[in-house]
Design a protein around this motif. Structure first.
Motif, PDB file in Angstrom:
ATOM      1  N   ALA A  23      -3.227   3.226  29.201  1.00  0.00           N
ATOM      2  CA  ALA A  23      -2.333   4.004  28.355  1.00  0.00           C
ATOM      3  C   ALA A  23      -3.116   5.083  27.620  1.00  0.00           C
ATOM      4  O   ALA A  23      -4.236   4.865  27.174  1.00  0.00           O
ATOM      5  N   ILE A  24      -2.523   6.262  27.516  1.00  0.00           N
ATOM      6  CA  ILE A  24      -3.154   7.361  26.787  1.00  0.00           C
ATOM      7  C   ILE A  24      -2.696   7.296  25.336  1.00  0.00           C
ATOM      8  O   ILE A  24      -1.506   7.377  25.040  1.00  0.00           O
ATOM      9  N   LYS A  25      -3.639   7.109  24.413  1.00  0.00           N
ATOM     10  CA  LYS A  25      -3.308   6.999  22.995  1.00  0.00           C
ATOM     11  C   LYS A  25      -3.020   8.365  22.404  1.00  0.00           C
ATOM     12  O   LYS A  25      -3.785   9.299  22.581  1.00  0.00           O
ATOM     13  N   GLU A  26      -1.905   8.441  21.706  1.00  0.00           N
ATOM     14  CA  GLU A  26      -1.568   9.673  21.015  1.00  0.00           C
ATOM     15  C   GLU A  26      -2.412   9.802  19.752  1.00  0.00           C
ATOM     16  O   GLU A  26      -2.752   8.810  19.114  1.00  0.00           O
ATOM     17  N   ASN A  27      -2.767  11.024  19.405  1.00  0.00           N
ATOM     18  CA  ASN A  27      -3.506  11.274  18.175  1.00  0.00           C
ATOM     19  C   ASN A  27      -2.782  10.638  16.998  1.00  0.00           C
ATOM     20  O   ASN A  27      -1.568  10.817  16.831  1.00  0.00           O
ATOM     21  N   ILE A  28      -3.496   9.896  16.171  1.00  0.00           N
ATOM     22  CA  ILE A  28      -2.867   9.127  15.100  1.00  0.00           C
ATOM     23  C   ILE A  28      -2.138  10.016  14.092  1.00  0.00           C
ATOM     24  O   ILE A  28      -1.058   9.665  13.618  1.00  0.00           O
ATOM     25  N   CYS A  29      -2.695  11.171  13.778  1.00  0.00           N
ATOM     26  CA  CYS A  29      -2.059  12.051  12.786  1.00  0.00           C
ATOM     27  C   CYS A  29      -0.752  12.618  13.325  1.00  0.00           C
ATOM     28  O   CYS A  29       0.269  12.646  12.623  1.00  0.00           O
ATOM     29  N   ASN A  30      -0.766  13.067  14.579  1.00  0.00           N
ATOM     30  CA  ASN A  30       0.453  13.586  15.184  1.00  0.00           C
ATOM     31  C   ASN A  30       1.514  12.496  15.276  1.00  0.00           C
ATOM     32  O   ASN A  30       2.705  12.739  15.035  1.00  0.00           O
ATOM     33  N   TRP A  31       1.064  11.293  15.634  1.00  0.00           N
ATOM     34  CA  TRP A  31       2.005  10.173  15.753  1.00  0.00           C
ATOM     35  C   TRP A  31       2.634   9.856  14.400  1.00  0.00           C
ATOM     36  O   TRP A  31       3.843   9.646  14.306  1.00  0.00           O
ATOM     37  N   CYS A  32       1.827   9.808  13.346  1.00  0.00           N
ATOM     38  CA  CYS A  32       2.351   9.497  12.009  1.00  0.00           C
ATOM     39  C   CYS A  32       3.367  10.536  11.557  1.00  0.00           C
ATOM     40  O   CYS A  32       4.442  10.192  11.044  1.00  0.00           O
ATOM     41  N   GLU A  33       3.048  11.804  11.740  1.00  0.00           N
ATOM     42  CA  GLU A  33       3.941  12.859  11.283  1.00  0.00           C
ATOM     43  C   GLU A  33       5.213  12.938  12.114  1.00  0.00           C
ATOM     44  O   GLU A  33       6.220  13.496  11.671  1.00  0.00           O
ATOM     45  N   ARG A  34       5.195  12.337  13.282  1.00  0.00           N
ATOM     46  CA  ARG A  34       6.378  12.346  14.143  1.00  0.00           C
ATOM     47  C   ARG A  34       7.236  11.094  13.974  1.00  0.00           C
ATOM     48  O   ARG A  34       8.430  11.114  14.293  1.00  0.00           O
ATOM     49  N   ASN A  35       6.640  10.023  13.433  1.00  0.00           N
ATOM     50  CA  ASN A  35       7.350   8.743  13.424  1.00  0.00           C
ATOM     51  C   ASN A  35       7.582   8.122  12.050  1.00  0.00           C
ATOM     52  O   ASN A  35       8.442   7.241  11.925  1.00  0.00           O
ATOM     53  N   ILE A  36       6.825   8.496  11.031  1.00  0.00           N
ATOM     54  CA  ILE A  36       6.914   7.800   9.751  1.00  0.00           C
ATOM     55  C   ILE A  36       7.776   8.589   8.765  1.00  0.00           C
ATOM     56  O   ILE A  36       7.441   9.728   8.411  1.00  0.00           O
ATOM     57  N   ASP A  37       8.871   7.962   8.339  1.00  0.00           N
ATOM     58  CA  ASP A  37       9.743   8.537   7.313  1.00  0.00           C
ATOM     59  C   ASP A  37       9.387   7.881   5.979  1.00  0.00           C
ATOM     60  O   ASP A  37       9.359   6.655   5.865  1.00  0.00           O
ATOM     61  N   LEU A  38       9.131   8.696   4.968  1.00  0.00           N
ATOM     62  CA  LEU A  38       8.666   8.183   3.680  1.00  0.00           C
ATOM     63  C   LEU A  38       9.695   7.324   2.953  1.00  0.00           C
ATOM     64  O   LEU A  38       9.355   6.663   1.965  1.00  0.00           O
ATOM     65  N   SER A  39      10.913   7.274   3.422  1.00  0.00           N
ATOM     66  CA  SER A  39      11.936   6.451   2.768  1.00  0.00           C
ATOM     67  C   SER A  39      11.664   4.965   2.922  1.00  0.00           C
ATOM     68  O   SER A  39      12.343   4.144   2.298  1.00  0.00           O
ATOM     69  N   PHE A  40      10.657   4.592   3.740  1.00  0.00           N
ATOM     70  CA  PHE A  40      10.316   3.174   3.873  1.00  0.00           C
ATOM     71  C   PHE A  40       9.806   2.595   2.560  1.00  0.00           C
ATOM     72  O   PHE A  40       9.926   1.393   2.311  1.00  0.00           O
ATOM     73  N   ASP A  41       9.212   3.430   1.707  1.00  0.00           N
ATOM     74  CA  ASP A  41       8.557   2.982   0.472  1.00  0.00           C
ATOM     75  C   ASP A  41       9.590   2.711  -0.612  1.00  0.00           C
ATOM     76  O   ASP A  41      10.219   3.643  -1.124  1.00  0.00           O
ATOM     77  N   HIS A  42       9.769   1.437  -0.967  1.00  0.00           N
ATOM     78  CA  HIS A  42      10.767   1.052  -1.966  1.00  0.00           C
ATOM     79  C   HIS A  42      10.366   1.441  -3.385  1.00  0.00           C
ATOM     80  O   HIS A  42      11.169   1.338  -4.307  1.00  0.00           O
ATOM     81  N   THR A  43       9.131   1.880  -3.579  1.00  0.00           N
ATOM     82  CA  THR A  43       8.665   2.257  -4.920  1.00  0.00           C
ATOM     83  C   THR A  43       8.742   3.760  -5.146  1.00  0.00           C
ATOM     84  O   THR A  43       8.353   4.251  -6.205  1.00  0.00           O
ATOM     85  N   SER A  44       9.208   4.501  -4.157  1.00  0.00           N
ATOM     86  CA  SER A  44       9.227   5.954  -4.248  1.00  0.00           C
ATOM     87  C   SER A  44      10.593   6.501  -3.851  1.00  0.00           C
ATOM     88  O   SER A  44      11.332   5.882  -3.080  1.00  0.00           O
ATOM     89  N   SER A  45      10.920   7.670  -4.381  1.00  0.00           N
ATOM     90  CA  SER A  45      12.179   8.330  -4.022  1.00  0.00           C
ATOM     91  C   SER A  45      11.976   9.337  -2.893  1.00  0.00           C
ATOM     92  O   SER A  45      12.921  10.022  -2.486  1.00  0.00           O
ATOM     93  N   ALA A  46      10.752   9.434  -2.384  1.00  0.00           N
ATOM     94  CA  ALA A  46      10.446  10.398  -1.322  1.00  0.00           C
ATOM     95  C   ALA A  46      11.159  10.022  -0.031  1.00  0.00           C
ATOM     96  O   ALA A  46      11.408   8.843   0.250  1.00  0.00           O
ATOM     97  N   SER A  47      11.499  11.020   0.755  1.00  0.00           N
ATOM     98  CA  SER A  47      12.128  10.794   2.049  1.00  0.00           C
ATOM     99  C   SER A  47      11.735  11.922   2.990  1.00  0.00           C
ATOM    100  O   SER A  47      11.147  12.927   2.574  1.00  0.00           O
ATOM    101  N   GLY A  48      12.039  11.746   4.249  1.00  0.00           N
ATOM    102  CA  GLY A  48      11.660  12.733   5.253  1.00  0.00           C
ATOM    103  C   GLY A  48      10.346  12.375   5.912  1.00  0.00           C
ATOM    104  O   GLY A  48       9.584  11.534   5.418  1.00  0.00           O
ATOM    105  N   LEU A  49      10.062  13.000   7.034  1.00  0.00           N
ATOM    106  CA  LEU A  49       8.835  12.714   7.776  1.00  0.00           C
ATOM    107  C   LEU A  49       7.605  13.047   6.941  1.00  0.00           C
ATOM    108  O   LEU A  49       7.590  14.042   6.215  1.00  0.00           O
TER     109      LEU A  49
END
Length: 219
Positions: free
Chosen positions: A34-60
């Motif tokens: 398997a070809i590993k995707e660059n971790i930074c590109n992967w994070c910015e494409r997949n992680i939405d900040l709304s996961f954090d229950h201690t923050s009001s931030a949202s969006g990629l």
């Protein structure tokens, strides 16, 4: 291919060509690495900040330049240890959490998180770590299955991953891990440290190929 129904016909060659191509493609998926995707590109494409229950931030997530450099070091197999030393609320904890998520996504993680206290372990796991892991559909299903979310570990069999965590004055007797983080070490008393060093927050991230850990960790 002969069919009894005269109104139903299959063009045999394209049909069998398509079936053969699909079979070969599935076989090659199991053979080629398997070809590993660059971790930074992967994070910015997949992680939405709304996961954090201690923050009001949202969006990629949009990584800061210093976060990108450290994350890439964390995902580099030739780098055995990363130590982050910085002030408060500069996104240090995000780095190890995003590194953890990418390792689970890539599968084969044997992880260990060392917190300075059990209280902090429970709060951090509840508010950020578990919600972040649940952004991966496979991990969400596994963590929702009875027996996979235990007092001292999270089991994610679909990704061949397991995450252990300890807090307080716990002692690591013997633990096999290929990824380890010491979080919020600024809460740990530093011996013979000057005032400037005591005011710095540290996160140490270590990785190796199935390294044996046998040292004492105290808060």
């Amino acid at each position: 291919m002969k069919m009894n129904n005269p109104h139903f016909r299959i063009n045999e060659k394209p049909f069998y060509d398509a079936v053969s191509y699909y079979a070969i493609e599935q076989l090659m998926k199991g053979i080629r690495p398997a070809i590993k995707e660059n971790i930074c590109n992967w994070c910015e494409r997949n992680i939405d900040l709304s996961f954090d229950h201690t923050s009001s931030a949202s969006g990629l997530v949009k990584l800061y330049p210093y976060q990108r450099e450290i994350l890439e070091a964390c995902d580099n197999a030739e780098v055995q240890e990363v130590t982050i030393q910085a002030g408060q609320r500069l996104g240090k904890s995000q780095i190890w959490k995003f590194s953890l998520l990418k390792r689970v996504h890539d599968s084969g993680l044997s992880g260990l998180i060392v917190y300075p206290s059990l209280e902090l372990a429970e709060r951090t796991n509840r508010d950020t770590v578990i919600p972040l892991l649940q952004t991966l559909p496979e991990a969400a299903r596994d963590l929702g299955t009875r027996g996979n979310k235990l007092k001292g570990s999270f089991h994610i069999p679909s990704q061949s991953s397991i995450i252990y965590f300890i807090g307080g004055g716990s002692q690591i007797i013997s633990s096999t891990a290929n990824w380890c983080v010491l979080d919020e070490s600024d809460f740990i008393e530093l011996q013979n440290a000057d005032d400037e060093q005591k005011n710095m927050s540290q996160i140490k991230i270590s990785r190796s190929e199935e390294r044996r850990v046998g040292k004492e960790c105290r808060s």
